[in-house]
Design an enzyme around this catalytic site. Sequence first.
Site, PDB file in Angstrom:
ATOM      1  N   CYS A  59     -13.968 -12.879   1.615  1.00  0.00           N
ATOM      2  CA  CYS A  59     -14.694 -14.379   1.187  1.00  0.00           C
ATOM      3  C   CYS A  59     -16.041 -13.315   0.819  1.00  0.00           C
ATOM      4  O   CYS A  59     -16.601 -13.189   1.908  1.00  0.00           O
ATOM      5  CB  CYS A  59     -14.936 -15.289   2.025  1.00  0.00           C
ATOM      6  SG  CYS A  59     -15.832 -16.601   1.488  1.00  0.00           S
ATOM      7  N   LYS A 100      -6.704 -10.544   5.156  1.00  0.00           N
ATOM      8  CA  LYS A 100      -6.650 -10.493   3.898  1.00  0.00           C
ATOM      9  C   LYS A 100      -8.049  -9.793   3.629  1.00  0.00           C
ATOM     10  O   LYS A 100      -9.654  -9.816   3.905  1.00  0.00           O
ATOM     11  CB  LYS A 100      -6.878 -11.705   3.684  1.00  0.00           C
ATOM     12  CG  LYS A 100      -7.200 -11.428   1.962  1.00  0.00           C
ATOM     13  CD  LYS A 100      -7.242 -12.973   1.293  1.00  0.00           C
ATOM     14  CE  LYS A 100      -6.835 -13.643  -0.362  1.00  0.00           C
ATOM     15  NZ  LYS A 100      -8.502 -12.800  -0.874  1.00  0.00           N
ATOM     16  N   HIS A 128      -6.907  -7.817  -2.335  1.00  0.00           N
ATOM     17  CA  HIS A 128      -7.724  -8.824  -3.701  1.00  0.00           C
ATOM     18  C   HIS A 128      -7.839  -7.172  -3.912  1.00  0.00           C
ATOM     19  O   HIS A 128      -8.789  -6.669  -3.646  1.00  0.00           O
ATOM     20  CB  HIS A 128      -8.579  -9.786  -3.095  1.00  0.00           C
ATOM     21  CG  HIS A 128      -9.490 -10.332  -4.440  1.00  0.00           C
ATOM     22  ND1 HIS A 128      -8.432 -11.751  -4.872  1.00  0.00           N
ATOM     23  CD2 HIS A 128     -10.528  -9.867  -5.269  1.00  0.00           C
ATOM     24  CE1 HIS A 128      -9.377 -12.237  -5.827  1.00  0.00           C
ATOM     25  NE2 HIS A 128     -10.168 -10.859  -6.513  1.00  0.00           N
ATOM     26  N   ASN A 159      -3.002  -9.997  -4.244  1.00  0.00           N
ATOM     27  CA  ASN A 159      -4.161 -10.876  -4.581  1.00  0.00           C
ATOM     28  C   ASN A 159      -4.793 -10.704  -6.159  1.00  0.00           C
ATOM     29  O   ASN A 159      -5.710  -9.843  -6.170  1.00  0.00           O
ATOM     30  CB  ASN A 159      -4.637 -11.131  -3.310  1.00  0.00           C
ATOM     31  CG  ASN A 159      -5.168 -12.487  -4.094  1.00  0.00           C
ATOM     32  OD1 ASN A 159      -6.385 -12.826  -3.206  1.00  0.00           O
ATOM     33  ND2 ASN A 159      -5.369 -13.933  -4.626  1.00  0.00           N
ATOM     34  N   GLY A 160      -4.762 -11.760  -6.604  1.00  0.00           N
ATOM     35  CA  GLY A 160      -6.351 -11.165  -7.967  1.00  0.00           C
ATOM     36  C   GLY A 160      -5.825 -11.606  -9.470  1.00  0.00           C
ATOM     37  O   GLY A 160      -4.878 -11.242  -9.912  1.00  0.00           O
TER      38      GLY A 160
END
Length: 340
Positions: A59, A100, A128, A159-160
């Site tokens: 994040c 993550k 990500h 991811n992404g």
Amino acid sequence: MIMADSFCQNAKARASEFSTTVNDSPLIVQFAANTTGDFLDASKLVYPYADGIDLNCGCPQKWAMKDGYGCALLSNTQTIYDLMKGIRNCLPNDFTVSVKIRILKELKRSIEMCQQLEKCGVSFITVHGRTPQQKSSEDIDIDALHQVCQSIKIPIVANGGVKTLLDADNLYGTLKCNGVMAASALLTNPALFSGANVTPLSCIKLWMLMKDKDPNISFQCYHHHLVFMLEKVLTKQQKNIFNHLSSFEAVDDYLISNILNCYTSPIEFEYNLDEFISCEYADEITLKHVSKCRRCGKSIHYCLCMKYDCNNTEGKYFSSYVNDIALCDYTGFDIFDETG
């Protein structure tokens, strides 16, 4: 992403942030944490109801970075390793533990981090394909993701940039990874992986039914997700009205009058909502967290940090942040810029 310290300390936070049904499996709960005690205790609390837990180190939001969560942990890898080892030493091996992350500008550091996490016993890693400094509008680094995938033997979830099922298929085909994650695109279309290009009507009805069956779904949460799900369905004029509705009744009346009778989508699905589980949490864990606030150190009776109120915006969640509702693209919103 659930705040582990709040989850341990506050019953209202637990009720609002986590719910599940009898057949809701596999289920992985993602926490934000930066201390072993909070992460381990929060994991123990959800252990009876989940199949695994995940640590969010991806994040990039300013508030998370400021408080030492999310991407801030990428510069403090020892803390990540300690958190992972803490879970692995206390919970059974069939309970998955994952992380993550985002890639770093110095790719070698990302690869070394993933290799070390593999040695810690992590079940899988979600990567990500952007750095913490990049925005969701920028392209992901396919080459960097490919190098990470080749560096370890445990499963990698990429991811992404996944906005459609085709995007997911292409990313999977290019990387030959073990899975693909979508995040912000699932806000606007929870049925994305079914191949639907817009949120199916059956999905809207299911969310309405979930709200009726689960008393812990706050109005803010209910309205919040509908705003995203209807993004490609409502006109700008309709959005301007819908985004300012401030009660369950007003939202349902608007849906019935303007959406349910006239909205059709190419892909629909049948659903049968299972019964929600009434989660019971171990007193020996929750009670040791309520004597004082870990954030400010004050007695819980005087602490302002933990005055948790899931409805404190009185339903006007979006209007409190956005000046021009009609021109707003919510999927580019700062508060949801974790993934894209």
